[in-house]
Design an enzyme around this catalytic site. Structure first.
Site, PDB file in Angstrom:
ATOM      1  N   HIS A   1      31.715  79.603  60.134  1.00 24.51           N
ATOM      2  CA  HIS A   1      32.648  78.706  60.820  1.00 24.51           C
ATOM      3  C   HIS A   1      33.984  79.402  60.986  1.00 24.51           C
ATOM      4  CE1 HIS A   1      34.481  74.928  62.074  1.00 24.51           C
ATOM      5  NE2 HIS A   1      35.537  75.311  61.371  1.00 24.51           N
TER       6      HIS A   1
ATOM      7  N   ASP B   1      34.132  61.709  59.308  1.00 26.53           N
ATOM      8  CA  ASP B   1      35.088  62.738  59.714  1.00 26.53           C
ATOM      9  C   ASP B   1      35.615  62.467  61.126  1.00 26.53           C
ATOM     10  OD1 ASP B   1      36.469  65.371  59.555  1.00 26.53           O
ATOM     11  OD2 ASP B   1      35.104  65.822  61.191  1.00 26.53           O
TER      12      ASP B   1
END
Ligand code: URA
Ligand code: CA
Length: 434
Positions: free
Chosen positions: A82, A161
């Site tokens: 990521h 989230d």
């Protein structure tokens, strides 16, 4: 349990229990806790921080708020990578086939997203025929067969989230280490990663413009990974200038192909080797970073990384001839040079503004619904520390519109020249392991 008491506790600098954090995440996701109470807690976390254990609990509560992708049918350790986001970041296109060429499974779930250019999926779709609309079963089969596949985001991943991030965006609580770290880690874990490699960017084009903040964020994520049983490593890398030379979807595919043959820009190649060697170590392909790096370098020069890219593209319907015939990729109608206005040495880029120039050409989306032009973008010819002479091209602009004065203006404003000696920023500042 009352949300009021949870807010009070965090406001007073106390540590929240696992039950309290889970109650907050579950009930807020369901909609039974209102935005104003959630905002108050976020602001309390912003000021009073969270312990490592609280951060890990928040991460897992968000991970479990929606679907979790089960990749256990894929053999081997699934390592995901990521990046906290930068300009012209082509690394995923290179790392996926490069790491897979050593037999390490790369099961990549990617987004389109908003930004200066498209996301990894948009870039891959610049290859004629390439598609990511595959079922989870097909995805798993492809990874087992070829060691690599890329799929579009499916399912209802980390709804907590999504909701919290939107709220943070309007309550000035985005820039909080415990909140950023748990947000990123929850998404990686929900998409099935056994181990995680993080590229934390620092500089004018990054979330974090100070090295100490970037280090804190990296340490926070590595610690969360350790707490929840997902080995995690991080690289802190420079984003004071775009990575590589190309910014734009098809242009970055071409740059990735060059890099996979060992002919890519130095910084991009170097960062891929730094991140890739962590992926190989976590995936069990080497004992040390040094050993992993040597294995990866060999794949760039012996043709195997490129071969793997071809089979990966073909397996997802793409035409592998783009490797030998880059003009099979979408190509812009005009190529316009950007001549330097004076002699000097490049001292800085305003990285986000360079990215915005690519967006003005149509390389990125402004809303989720808008379309992007895969052919357009920029290729930089000069980077920090390079000497330029007046009239020499700083960049080639690939465009489908002839009138690009505003884009040129934007670029001139974002590239700084000096007459003095320039110190080069390091590409990798630090490597963080638990
Ligand atoms: N990226 C994320 O996914 N979450 C954050 O909170 C910040 C950046
Ligand atoms: Ca690039």
């Amino acid at each position: 349990m009352r949300m009021y008491d949870i807010i009070t506790k965090k406001r007073d600098g106390e540590v929240l229990s696992e039950a309290e954090i889970r109650y907050f995440v579950t009930e807020y996701t369901k909609g039974t806790i209102p935005d104003y109470q959630a905002s108050a807690l976020l602001m309390a976390i912003y000021f009073n921080d969270m312990t490592e254990k609280e951060r890990a609990t928040l991460t897992m509560a968000m991970t479990e708020s929606g679907d979790m992708i089960d990749l256990s049918a894929i053999d081997g350790i699934k390592v995901d990578k990521h990046s906290t986001g930068g300009v012209g970041d082509t690394t995923t296109l290179i790392l996926a086939p490069l790491v897979a060429s050593l037999g390490i499974p790369v099961a990549k779930m990617s987004g389109r997203g908003l930004g200066h250019t498209g996301g990894t999926i948009d870039k891959l779709e610049a290859i004629p025929g390439f598609h990511v609309e595959i079922t989870t079963d097909e995805f798993i089969d492809l990874v087992n067969k070829n060691k690599v596949a890329v799929v579009g985001q499916t399912g209802n991943l980390t709804p907590a989230d999504k909701k919290l991030y939107s709220l943070r965006d309007v309550t000035a609580t985005v820039n909080s280490i415990p909140l950023i770290a748990s947000s990123i880690m929850s998404k990686k874990i929900a998409s099935g990663a056994d181990a995680i490699v993080l590229d934390v960017k620092v500089g004018s084009g990054a979330f974090m413009d100070h090295l100490n903040d970037a280090k804190d964020l990296a340490h926070a994520m590595v610690a969360i990974g350790k707490h929840v049983g997902r080995q995690t490593m991080a690289v802190i890398s420079d984003m004071n200038q775009p990575l590589g030379k190309a910014i734009g979807n098809a242009l970055e595919v071409k740059e990735a192909i060059d890099t996979l043959q060992g002919r890519g820009p130095k910084d991009l190649t170097e960062l891929c080797l730094a991140l890739g060697s962590q992926m190989v170590v976590l995936g069990g392909g080497a004992d040390t970073i040094t050993e992993a790096r040597a294995l990866l370098e060999a794949q760039l020069y012996n043709g195997k990384a490129l071969e793997h890219f071809k089979s990966f593209v073909a397996a997802q319907g793409g035409d592998p001839k783009v490797v030998d015939q880059p003009d099979a990729l979408p190509t812009a109608q005009y190529q316009v040079e950007l001549p330097a206005q004076s002699d000097g040495v490049i001292s800085a880029f305003s990285c986000n503004d360079v990215g915005a120039a690519a967006a003005m050409l149509g390389a990125g989306r402004t809303t989720k619904e808008s379309s992007i032009d895969l052919s357009v973008g920029l290729v930089l010819h000069k980077k920090i520390g390079d000497h330029v002479q007046k009239g020499e091209s700083l960049a080639t602009i690939h465009t489908n519109h002839q009138d690009i004065e505003a884009v040129k203006e934007q670029l001139y404003k974002s590239i700084e020249l000096t007459q003095e000696a320039v110190e080069l920023p390091p590409l990798v500042y630090d490597t963080i392991t638990s």
